[in-house]
Write a protein that holds these residues in place. Structure first.
Motif, PDB file in Angstrom:
ATOM      1  N   TYR A  50       0.817  -1.214   0.000  1.00 43.23           N
ATOM      2  CA  TYR A  50       0.000   0.000   0.000  1.00 43.23           C
ATOM      3  C   TYR A  50       0.850   1.263   0.000  1.00 43.23           C
ATOM      4  O   TYR A  50       0.607   2.196  -0.780  1.00 43.23           O
ATOM      5  CB  TYR A  50      -0.925  -0.022   1.215  1.00 43.23           C
ATOM      6  N   TYR A  73      -5.745  -5.829   1.046  1.00 46.92           N
ATOM      7  CA  TYR A  73      -5.767  -4.574   1.802  1.00 46.92           C
ATOM      8  C   TYR A  73      -6.269  -3.468   0.882  1.00 46.92           C
ATOM      9  O   TYR A  73      -5.539  -3.008   0.001  1.00 46.92           O
ATOM     10  CB  TYR A  73      -4.359  -4.262   2.310  1.00 46.92           C
ATOM     11  N   MET A  75      -7.747   0.316   0.476  1.00 46.67           N
ATOM     12  CA  MET A  75      -7.721   1.588   1.186  1.00 46.67           C
ATOM     13  C   MET A  75      -8.179   2.732   0.284  1.00 46.67           C
ATOM     14  O   MET A  75      -7.919   2.732  -0.913  1.00 46.67           O
ATOM     15  CB  MET A  75      -6.295   1.886   1.656  1.00 46.67           C
ATOM     16  N   GLU A  79      -8.662   5.339   4.737  1.00 43.14           N
ATOM     17  CA  GLU A  79      -9.729   4.548   5.359  1.00 43.14           C
ATOM     18  C   GLU A  79      -9.629   3.102   4.889  1.00 43.14           C
ATOM     19  O   GLU A  79      -9.512   2.830   3.690  1.00 43.14           O
ATOM     20  CB  GLU A  79     -11.102   5.106   4.993  1.00 43.14           C
ATOM     21  N   GLU A  80      -9.697   2.171   5.825  1.00 46.45           N
ATOM     22  CA  GLU A  80      -9.696   0.758   5.484  1.00 46.45           C
ATOM     23  C   GLU A  80     -11.081   0.342   4.987  1.00 46.45           C
ATOM     24  O   GLU A  80     -12.061   0.433   5.716  1.00 46.45           O
ATOM     25  CB  GLU A  80      -9.316  -0.099   6.694  1.00 46.45           C
ATOM     26  N   HIS A  82     -11.318  -2.790   3.240  1.00 45.91           N
ATOM     27  CA  HIS A  82     -11.321  -4.256   3.304  1.00 45.91           C
ATOM     28  C   HIS A  82      -9.951  -4.742   3.753  1.00 45.91           C
ATOM     29  O   HIS A  82      -8.924  -4.289   3.238  1.00 45.91           O
ATOM     30  CB  HIS A  82     -11.658  -4.827   1.918  1.00 45.91           C
ATOM     31  N   VAL A  83      -9.928  -5.671   4.710  1.00 47.19           N
ATOM     32  CA  VAL A  83      -8.684  -6.295   5.170  1.00 47.19           C
ATOM     33  C   VAL A  83      -8.923  -7.803   5.267  1.00 47.19           C
ATOM     34  O   VAL A  83      -9.895  -8.241   5.867  1.00 47.19           O
ATOM     35  CB  VAL A  83      -8.242  -5.774   6.558  1.00 47.19           C
ATOM     36  N   LYS A 111       0.719  -5.334   7.594  1.00 44.78           N
ATOM     37  CA  LYS A 111      -0.045  -4.103   7.378  1.00 44.78           C
ATOM     38  C   LYS A 111       0.810  -2.873   7.679  1.00 44.78           C
ATOM     39  O   LYS A 111       0.686  -1.845   7.022  1.00 44.78           O
ATOM     40  CB  LYS A 111      -1.305  -4.107   8.246  1.00 44.78           C
TER      41      LYS A 111
END
Length: 271
Positions: A50, A73, A75, A79-80, A82-83, A111
């Motif tokens: 990321y 991941y 973003m 803002e997250e 989906h993880v 992460k």
């Protein structure tokens, strides 16, 4: 194509949007601005970290959705969305297996950052292309204070023939993908670019027929199956060409931008 109906565009980076020198074409930003004016959502879907993607697309980082680490991941504007992390015990087993494979270097894709054991210059040169934040540790088996998004092998002997056979038997329980000539990626079974696309389509109420995707390698297969306008690059792996409905010129011929420009021109002439 009905260009006015496209609402979401996702593209792989290396071998697809970026040229062979891992560079972004100067013609990309003007086309990107036009896409944004049309209200089209743009997704950078990559095996890259990321933080590396943020740097690569720095000029538009607040306007792009990032599906990093092969979609595990996702973003947008810090803002997250989906993880999909992996069980740390599973990652440890993968590390142990890797230690018996010659000419390979293991990477835990956390992460927070990536973790590696080796400082071998050739490996680090490859690592820096895709990972902006990394730490060299004494023992990968002792890394704990992070979420593990992906396990990666840099395989200087060739991932498809050298390391992939050691992990192929895990494909029913993990996502095992040859993601480049010297890269093998292993993720949670539900972590791939296709799942990331499904998450985004649901979040933004975008249909399969309103989605356009571009890819070149095996870690793009699921993503290509989640958009009607699926493009394989001229330089793509043969399996990718079999799955995609359409073709784009190679990444060194700016194939993605050319298709997007043609789409925008088509929309302009129909107004």
């Amino acid at each position: 194509m009905p260009a006015s109906d496209i609402r979401l565009i996702a593209t792989d980076m290396d071998g697809t949007l970026l040229n062979s020198k891992h560079e972004l074409s100067d013609s990309f930003l003007p086309v990107f601005r036009k896409l944004k004016e049309q209200g089209i959502i743009f997704v950078a879907a990559s095996g890259r970290q990321y933080y590396n993607l943020l740097k690569t697309l720095d000029a538009v980082k607040d306007e792009v959705i990032f599906a990093a680490e092969n979609g595990s991941y996702v973003m947008f504007q810090d803002e997250e969305i989906h993880v999909q992390a992996m069980d740390q015990n599973i990652v440890r087993d993968l590390i142990i297996t890797s230690r018996n494979i010659p000419k390979t270097y293991a990477v835990i894709c956390g992460k927070k950052k990536a973790y590696v054991e080796s400082a071998e210059p050739e490996f680090i040169d490859h690592l820096k292309l895709y990972f902006e934040r990394y730490e060299i540790v004494e023992d990968l088996l002792k890394v704990e204070d992070d979420q593990f998004l992906k396990f990666t092998l840099c395989d200087l002997a060739g991932s498809e023939g050298n390391s992939y056979p050691h992990y192929k038997h895990l494909q029913e329980t993990l996502k095992v993908k040859v993601s480049g000539p010297i890269w093998l990626d292993i993720s949670h079974l539900n972590a791939n670019k296709g799942v990331a696309m499904e998450v985004l389509q649901k979040k933004f109420n975008v249909s399969f027929d309103q989605t356009m995707v571009f890819g070149d390698y095996l870690n793009d297969l699921e993503m290509l199956q989640n958009g009607y306008y699926s493009y394989a690059m001229a330089n793509a792996h043969e399996e990718v060409k079999e799955v995609a409905r359409f073709r784009a010129k190679g990444n060194d011929e700016n194939g993605v931008v050319e298709v997007l420009s043609e789409m925008l021109d088509s929309a302009a002439t129909t107004v």
